[in-house]
Design an enzyme around this catalytic site. Structure first.
Site, short mmCIF file in Angstrom:
data_model
loop_
_atom_site.label_atom_id
_atom_site.label_comp_id
_atom_site.label_asym_id
_atom_site.label_seq_id
_atom_site.Cartn_x
_atom_site.Cartn_y
_atom_site.Cartn_z
N ASP A 14 0.93 -1.22 -0.13
CA ASP A 14 0.14 0.15 0.08
C ASP A 14 1.09 1.23 0.01
OD1 ASP A 14 -2.38 1.49 -0.11
OD2 ASP A 14 -2.57 1.33 2.16
N ARG A 18 0.07 7.74 -2.58
CA ARG A 18 0.48 8.84 -1.86
C ARG A 18 1.88 9.14 -2.09
NH1 ARG A 18 -1.06 6.22 3.53
NH2 ARG A 18 -1.68 4.50 2.17
N HIS A 31 2.08 3.42 -8.99
CA HIS A 31 2.20 2.05 -9.26
C HIS A 31 3.14 1.42 -10.15
CE1 HIS A 31 -1.88 2.27 -7.44
NE2 HIS A 31 -2.42 3.12 -8.54
N SER A 60 -10.75 -6.72 -4.19
CA SER A 60 -12.13 -6.81 -5.05
C SER A 60 -12.74 -5.42 -4.92
CB SER A 60 -12.98 -7.93 -4.36
OG SER A 60 -12.93 -7.88 -2.84
N ARG A 65 -12.31 1.98 -7.91
CA ARG A 65 -11.60 3.34 -8.04
C ARG A 65 -12.15 3.82 -9.46
NH1 ARG A 65 -5.66 2.66 -5.54
NH2 ARG A 65 -6.30 1.97 -3.61
N LEU A 125 10.94 -20.17 -5.05
CA LEU A 125 10.07 -19.41 -4.08
C LEU A 125 8.83 -19.44 -4.89
CD1 LEU A 125 9.33 -16.96 -1.90
CD2 LEU A 125 9.68 -15.52 -3.85
N SER A 190 -7.87 -4.78 5.32
CA SER A 190 -8.58 -4.62 4.05
C SER A 190 -8.99 -5.62 3.28
CB SER A 190 -7.63 -3.61 3.26
OG SER A 190 -7.31 -2.47 3.83
N GLU A 201 1.89 -13.04 12.53
CA GLU A 201 2.50 -11.82 13.22
C GLU A 201 2.08 -10.69 12.30
OE1 GLU A 201 3.47 -12.13 16.15
OE2 GLU A 201 3.41 -14.35 16.18
C1 IPE Z 1 -5.23 -2.70 -0.04
O1 IPE Z 1 -5.12 -1.36 -0.20
C2 IPE Z 1 -5.35 -3.45 -1.26
C3 IPE Z 1 -4.14 -3.62 -1.89
C4 IPE Z 1 -2.88 -3.06 -1.78
C5 IPE Z 1 -4.14 -4.28 -3.18
P1 IPE Z 1 -6.16 -0.21 -0.14
O2 IPE Z 1 -5.62 0.96 -0.52
O3 IPE Z 1 -7.17 -0.77 -1.18
O4 IPE Z 1 -6.75 -0.38 1.20
P2 IPE Z 1 -7.70 0.58 1.81
O5 IPE Z 1 -8.92 1.04 1.00
O6 IPE Z 1 -6.95 1.83 2.24
O7 IPE Z 1 -8.10 -0.11 2.94
C1 IPE Z 2 -1.58 0.29 -3.33
O1 IPE Z 2 -1.56 1.55 -3.23
C2 IPE Z 2 -1.81 -0.24 -4.67
C3 IPE Z 2 -3.36 -0.60 -4.89
C4 IPE Z 2 -4.45 -0.74 -4.02
C5 IPE Z 2 -3.73 -1.29 -6.43
P1 IPE Z 2 -2.50 2.65 -3.11
O2 IPE Z 2 -2.96 3.01 -4.74
O3 IPE Z 2 -3.84 2.29 -2.47
O4 IPE Z 2 -2.01 3.86 -2.68
P2 IPE Z 2 -2.56 5.07 -1.58
O5 IPE Z 2 -2.95 4.07 -0.72
O6 IPE Z 2 -3.63 5.66 -2.38
O7 IPE Z 2 -1.49 5.49 -1.35
MG MG Z 3 -4.19 2.50 -0.35
#
Ligand code: IPE
Ligand code: IPE
Ligand code: MG
Length: 243
Positions: A14, A18, A31, A60, A65, A125, A190, A201
């Site tokens: 995640d 940002r 990404h 899912s 988005r 792996l 999530s 853990e």
């Molecule tokens: C969780 O990240 C899903 C993935 C990393 C693929 P999100 O960015 O979707 O999670 P929330 O919405 O902040 O909980």
């Molecule tokens: C995780 O990064 C990737 C996916 C969920 C696809 P985010 O796109 O959720 O990045 P933030 O949380 O908005 O920074």
């Molecule tokens: Mg995110």
């Protein structure tokens, strides 16, 4: 690194958006930068002796988005597979995907199929990528599988235990994650592997996914190595078994 190495590490990758915002770049740039961190995590996992690495790439819920972000992410998955699979194969990595893959484009499904086929006999792996995956969906599907077995008479309701139920889950053939890492500062699951994470853990870091590297992975592994895993027993019981 010394001490216990987790057999199975799961990662919620995640913070891409940002990271991109902080650099005044479009979210897609985040990404894209995240692919490099995937490579680093695979390399470090291999070097440290982790056997299973499971990465959450698209949930899912991420279908909600903006359409443009979803479609560029899907294109990025195709591109990343095109670019990375040969190298993964050379490194003896076995690649698998979990999730509601039927919802993906036929082009991406075909790339997934090819990459699984190419790496099927590799013994290094075991890398699992979760795309269009939701933990609740996984549990609902496992429930349907067990219900079907009851209906066709091959299983009695009273015979349903953890193992019978878990055999219908997406990760039925691999052990539960020992360590869950989440980057990006949020401390939540999530809707990732709800069943399988029962005794993992949990390690959270503010580091954003595009900045995840060997050093951050090692921090998580050190955290894990210092843990006493009790699985409901007392500390004394665990120590008695360890001696
Ligand atoms: C969780 O990240 C899903 C993935 C990393 C693929 P999100 O960015 O979707 O999670 P929330 O919405 O902040 O909980
Ligand atoms: C995780 O990064 C990737 C996916 C969920 C696809 P985010 O796109 O959720 O990045 P933030 O949380 O908005 O920074
Ligand atoms: Mg995110």
């Amino acid at each position: 690194m010394t001490g216990n190495v987790p057999r199975h590490v799961a990662i919620i990758m995640d913070g891409n958006g940002r990271w991109a915002n902080s650099k005044r770049k479009p979210r897609l740039a985040g990404h894209r930068a995240g692919v490099k961190s995937v490579r680093a995590s695979v390399e470090t996992a291999t070097q440290r002796g982790v056997e299973y690495l499971t990465l959450f790439a698209f949930s899912s819920e991420n279908w909600s988005r903006p359409e443009e972000e979803v479609s560029s992410l899907m294109d990025l998955f195709v591109e990343a597979l095109r670019r990375e699979v040969d190298e993964l194969h050379r490194n003896n990595v076995r690649l698998n995907f979990i999730g509601l893959l039927d919802e993906l484009s036929s082009g991406l499904r075909e790339k997934i199929r090819q990459s699984e086929e190419t790496t099927a006999n590799n013994t290094g792996l075991r890398l699992t990528v979760a795309i269009a995956y939701g933990g609740r969906w996984d549990i609902v599907e496992a429930s349907k599988a067990v219900a079907r077995r009851v209906l066709d008479g091959s299983l009695q309701v009273d015979e349903i235990g953890d193992a019978e139920f878990a055999s219908g889950l997406q990760l039925s053939t691999i052990p539960d994650p020992d360590l869950l890492i989440r980057t990006g500062g949020e401390q939540r699951i999530s809707n990732f592997l709800l069943w399988n994470l029962a005794y993992a853990e949990l390690w959270f870091t503010d580091v954003l996914w595009p900045e995840f590297d060997e050093k951050v992975f090692d921090e998580a592994l050190s955290f894990f190595a210092a843990k006493q895993r009790r699985f409901g027993h007392t500390g004394d019981q665990v120590e008695a078994v360890e001696c």
